[in-house]
Enzyme design. Structure first.
Site, PDB file in Angstrom:
ATOM      1  N   HIS A  67      -3.300   7.390   2.485  1.00  0.00           N
ATOM      2  CA  HIS A  67      -3.653   6.074   1.952  1.00  0.00           C
ATOM      3  C   HIS A  67      -5.012   5.705   2.532  1.00  0.00           C
ATOM      4  O   HIS A  67      -5.258   5.858   3.737  1.00  0.00           O
ATOM      5  CB  HIS A  67      -2.595   5.049   2.353  1.00  0.00           C
ATOM      6  CG  HIS A  67      -3.052   3.627   2.189  1.00  0.00           C
ATOM      7  ND1 HIS A  67      -3.613   3.169   1.011  1.00  0.00           N
ATOM      8  CD2 HIS A  67      -3.043   2.575   3.042  1.00  0.00           C
ATOM      9  CE1 HIS A  67      -3.931   1.898   1.161  1.00  0.00           C
ATOM     10  NE2 HIS A  67      -3.586   1.514   2.381  1.00  0.00           N
ATOM     11  N   ASN A  89     -10.061  -0.124   0.265  1.00  0.00           N
ATOM     12  CA  ASN A  89      -8.599  -0.039   0.231  1.00  0.00           C
ATOM     13  C   ASN A  89      -8.111  -0.587  -1.100  1.00  0.00           C
ATOM     14  O   ASN A  89      -8.172  -1.787  -1.354  1.00  0.00           O
ATOM     15  CB  ASN A  89      -8.020  -0.843   1.397  1.00  0.00           C
ATOM     16  CG  ASN A  89      -6.504  -0.796   1.459  1.00  0.00           C
ATOM     17  OD1 ASN A  89      -5.842  -0.353   0.532  1.00  0.00           O
ATOM     18  ND2 ASN A  89      -5.942  -1.268   2.563  1.00  0.00           N
ATOM     19  N   CYS A 130       0.813  -1.220   0.000  1.00  0.00           N
ATOM     20  CA  CYS A 130       0.000   0.000   0.000  1.00  0.00           C
ATOM     21  C   CYS A 130       0.848   1.273   0.000  1.00  0.00           C
ATOM     22  O   CYS A 130       0.379   2.330  -0.415  1.00  0.00           O
ATOM     23  CB  CYS A 130      -0.922   0.014   1.205  1.00  0.00           C
ATOM     24  SG  CYS A 130      -2.091  -1.368   1.265  1.00  0.00           S
TER      25      CYS A 130
END
Length: 328
Positions: A255, A285, A114
């Site tokens: 993020h 996500n 990520c």
């Protein structure tokens, strides 16, 4: 010499999966998911209709190049951050190069989960400010549905598929562009988010598939604690290093992992949640794609104004994380 973003783009699959649909196969409900993650829907790619990771990446990249108003032939380098490429070999970046026809560009992938977003932006910036390249195409592309155990309630609710891209170019304008990056890693935490099988250490086997070892495992509690602490510290570090304070920041682009993490970070650094650009409720996500997916959305909605000061934040498996200050 500085580097600045001159074009952005993104692609999300057509198929939308709501929390209510997940409750048909998982022991959960919409309220539980929303209260713990902030996620309401996610987009899931349909490989049968051609929505591969490389397809999404190329669509986002073409948008970014068009937005930058440059030719494909002007791209000097393609960097792709992904953990879900079409193949282990060759790189997703090479597939994108072929699909774009960007044959003047060098191309490679990076693996930072990520946090591939912040790591990729930093690498692109370094190639620009060194004078080696003029236009770098950075892409974050993920088909997280392929890495998700859809029987595991702890992870199945979290992820979605998407791609985002930006063109980063050299600039002589000292008043805009990337100001600084700070990158971090702590490999001691690697087993809090990892995929046990599929690497050279342990091949995928039938028993492993039954146990979900070929999919992502996450220790949610430890990930949450580490993420909040490390991201908070990175904010304080980069602001102090560059003689800024939180009041100087116009927007924070985090993020999009989990709303509770973002809320906790906002609380610890004492910044209003209104300053955070958040879209995880729609997309979940999307790993390396999430940072620039939020930036591109804000860019296309004309939310960003000249001289806005932005703080980029990301953290991913490893753990790896980082922060950057950018002036529009």
């Amino acid at each position: 010499m500085k580097s600045r973003i001159i074009g952005t783009g993104s692609y999300v699959p057509k198929k939308v999966v709501s929390n209510f649909e997940l409750t048909k196969t998982l022991d959960t409900d919409n309220e539980w998911i929303v209260s713990r993650t902030g996620i309401r829907t996610r987009h899931i790619a349909d490989k049968q209709s051609g929505e591969t990771c490389s397809f999404m990446a190329t669509k986002a990249a073409q948008q970014a190049v068009d937005d930058a108003n440059i030719s494909i032939n002007d791209i000097d380098m393609i960097i792709v951050a992904t953990l879900s490429a079409d193949y282990k070999v060759p790189s997703l970046a090479c597939l994108v190069q072929e699909q774009l026809g960007a044959f003047n560009a060098a191309a490679f992938d990076i693996s930072a989960a990520c946090a591939g977003s912040i790591y990729g932006l930093s690498i692109a910036n370094s190639f620009i400010v060194s004078g080696q390249y003029k236009n770098v195409l950075f892409i974050g592309a993920e088909m997280m549905s392929s890495a998700t155990n859809w029987q595991d309630r702890n992870t199945a609710i979290l992820f979605g598929d998407a791609a985002s891209a930006c063109v980063i170019s050299s600039s002589n304008d000292d008043k805009s562009g990337f100001i600084d990056f700070k990158l971090y890693a702590d490999g001691r935490q690697h087993k809090h988010i990892f995929m046990p099988q599929g690497g050279s250490l342990e091949a995928v086997d039938e028993e492993g598939i039954k146990q979900g070892k070929d999919k992502l495992f996450m220790n949610g509690r430890e990930t949450f604690k580490f993420a909040v602490r490390s991201v908070t510290d990175s904010i304080n570090d980069i602001l102090q290093k560059n003689n800024f304070n939180k009041e100087n920041i116009t927007f924070i682009v985090p993020h999009q992992a989990n709303l509770r993490i973002i809320e906790a970070v906002a609380k610890y650094v004492d910044v209003s949640l209104d300053k955070f650009l958040i879209n995880l409720d729609k997309y979940a996500n999307t790993s390396a794609a999430s940072l620039m997916l939020a930036y591109d959305e804000a860019n296309r909605n004309n939310k960003l104004k000249k001289d806005d000061l932005l703080l980029f934040l990301a953290i991913g498996a490893g753990f790896v994380w980082g922060a950057s200050i950018y002036k529009v």
